[in-house]
Design a protein around this motif. Structure first.
Motif, PDB file in Angstrom:
ATOM      1  N   UNK A  99       0.809  -1.223   0.000  1.00 58.93           N
ATOM      2  CA  UNK A  99       0.000   0.000   0.000  1.00 58.93           C
ATOM      3  C   UNK A  99       0.846   1.278   0.000  1.00 58.93           C
ATOM      4  N   UNK A 100       2.156   1.132  -0.303  1.00 62.34           N
ATOM      5  CA  UNK A 100       3.016   2.308  -0.463  1.00 62.34           C
ATOM      6  C   UNK A 100       3.282   3.081   0.821  1.00 62.34           C
ATOM      7  N   UNK A 101       3.302   2.404   1.965  1.00 64.16           N
ATOM      8  CA  UNK A 101       3.517   3.106   3.241  1.00 64.16           C
ATOM      9  C   UNK A 101       4.949   2.904   3.745  1.00 64.16           C
ATOM     10  N   UNK A 102       5.355   3.731   4.726  1.00 65.56           N
ATOM     11  CA  UNK A 102       6.617   3.507   5.431  1.00 65.56           C
ATOM     12  C   UNK A 102       6.274   2.941   6.818  1.00 65.56           C
ATOM     13  N   UNK A 103       7.295   2.338   7.463  1.00 69.44           N
ATOM     14  CA  UNK A 103       7.060   1.801   8.813  1.00 69.44           C
ATOM     15  C   UNK A 103       6.602   2.932   9.739  1.00 69.44           C
ATOM     16  N   UNK A 151       4.997   5.739   8.933  1.00 72.25           N
ATOM     17  CA  UNK A 151       3.615   6.192   8.672  1.00 72.25           C
ATOM     18  C   UNK A 151       2.594   5.172   9.194  1.00 72.25           C
ATOM     19  N   UNK A 152       2.935   3.872   9.096  1.00 73.09           N
ATOM     20  CA  UNK A 152       2.010   2.850   9.635  1.00 73.09           C
ATOM     21  C   UNK A 152       1.900   3.017  11.154  1.00 73.09           C
ATOM     22  N   UNK A 153       3.036   3.242  11.811  1.00 73.96           N
ATOM     23  CA  UNK A 153       3.039   3.380  13.275  1.00 73.96           C
ATOM     24  C   UNK A 153       2.241   4.619  13.695  1.00 73.96           C
ATOM     25  N   UNK A 154       2.439   5.734  12.978  1.00 72.11           N
ATOM     26  CA  UNK A 154       1.720   6.971  13.346  1.00 72.11           C
ATOM     27  C   UNK A 154       0.216   6.821  13.152  1.00 72.11           C
ATOM     28  N   UNK A 155      -0.176   6.235  12.004  1.00 69.27           N
ATOM     29  CA  UNK A 155      -1.612   6.070  11.729  1.00 69.27           C
ATOM     30  C   UNK A 155      -2.247   5.111  12.740  1.00 69.27           C
ATOM     31  N   UNK A 156      -1.464   4.095  13.123  1.00 67.34           N
ATOM     32  CA  UNK A 156      -1.971   3.131  14.109  1.00 67.34           C
ATOM     33  C   UNK A 156      -2.316   3.839  15.423  1.00 67.34           C
ATOM     34  N   UNK A 157      -1.391   4.670  15.891  1.00 67.14           N
ATOM     35  CA  UNK A 157      -1.621   5.368  17.164  1.00 67.14           C
ATOM     36  C   UNK A 157      -2.740   6.386  17.059  1.00 67.14           C
ATOM     37  N   UNK A 158      -2.779   7.115  15.914  1.00 68.07           N
ATOM     38  CA  UNK A 158      -3.733   8.234  15.791  1.00 68.07           C
ATOM     39  C   UNK A 158      -5.160   7.774  15.538  1.00 68.07           C
ATOM     40  N   UNK A 159      -5.343   6.790  14.646  1.00 67.88           N
ATOM     41  CA  UNK A 159      -6.733   6.427  14.270  1.00 67.88           C
ATOM     42  C   UNK A 159      -7.053   4.935  14.361  1.00 67.88           C
TER      43      UNK A 159
END
Ligand code: ADP
Ligand SMILES: O=c1ccn([C@@H]2O[C@H](COP(=O)(O)O)[C@@H](O)[C@H]2O)c(=O)[nH]1
Length: 210
Positions: free
Chosen positions: A153-157, A159-167
């Protein structure tokens, strides 16, 4: 054609919903042929955001119910149930919006649909005859999502970690976990639980034979 049965497969992101649904679908298509079973993804019904810039799309909360056009999913499920084909939208996780293509989904005796917030929405719940919840521990989901989102899905580790925590994590506890109470079947061990896959396949075989 007899009454259509709609089977919903819900659960956390990366809990194995799409692997479970596609395994059931592909194994039955190989055994019985493609007629009679259709498969849809809730993710295809993320709202079109083509009017927004890429930077604006990155600010959307994709784990909140408002990110989905559930009205269109309800309409399509009702049309399929009434024997009409539908044009399922196609969604790109890389550009965070719908593509210009659609996929024609033919009505069938059994419709499977998978997605994170299916059991949260009462309008959708009313349409489901059988509801399955993938009960995979959240740390396992995060590890799987990390690998999948970086590879596919074109993500970085980061960005996945930040999105996980935020939403992702907050939405799991606010919307997804409470919706487990509406499931008929709770499945452990994700998309490779062979007993659960066999149970759903047997049920579908039985419905197709009626
Ligand atoms: N039981 C399992 N064991 C190992 N990997 C799994 C299992 N279930 C799912 N996966 C993998 O985890 C990732 C997320 O699964 P997926 O089916 O895409 O989840 P979802 O549709 O719930 O987001 C995929 O790469 C999938 O192949
Ligand atoms: O543009 C988007 C749309 C969705 N997401 C994330 O996808 C998951 C739902 O898909 P699964 O296949 O069930 O994992 C959801 O948690 C969203 O955060 C996205 O990142 N970008």
């Amino acid at each position: 054609m007899g009454k259509t049965t709609i089977i919903a497969i819900a659960g956390a992101s990366a809990s194995g919903k799409s692997l479970f649904a596609s395994t059931v679908y592909q194994e039955l298509v190989a055994e019985l042929g493609g007629n009679g079973i259709a498969i849809l993804a809730e993710d295809a019904y993320y709202r079109d955001q083509s009017h927004l810039t890429f930077e604006q799309r990155q600010l959307t909360n994709y784990d909140h119910p408002s990110a989905f056009e559930h009205e269109l999913l309800v309409q399509h499920l009702e049309q399929l149930r009434d024997g009409q084909a539908v044009a399922m939208p196609q969604y790109s996780y890389k550009s965070h919006t719908r593509t210009t293509e659609t996929i024609k989904v033919q009505p069938g005796r059994v419709i499977m649909v998978e997605g994170i917030l299916l059991l949260h929405d009462p309008h959708l719940r009313k349409l489901f005859d059988i509801s399955v919840f993938m009960d995979t521990p959240l740390d396992v989901c995060l590890l799987r999502r990390m690998t999948r989102d970086v590879e596919e899905r074109g993500r970085t580790i980061q960005s996945v970690a930040e999105q996980y925590e935020e939403t992702v994590r907050p939405a799991f506890f606010e919307f997804i976990l409470p919706s487990k109470q509406f499931a008929d079947l709770v499945v452990t061990r994700g998309g490779q639980n062979e007993i659960a896959i066999d149970l759903i396949k047997s049920k579908i075989r039985q419905l197709l034979a009626e």
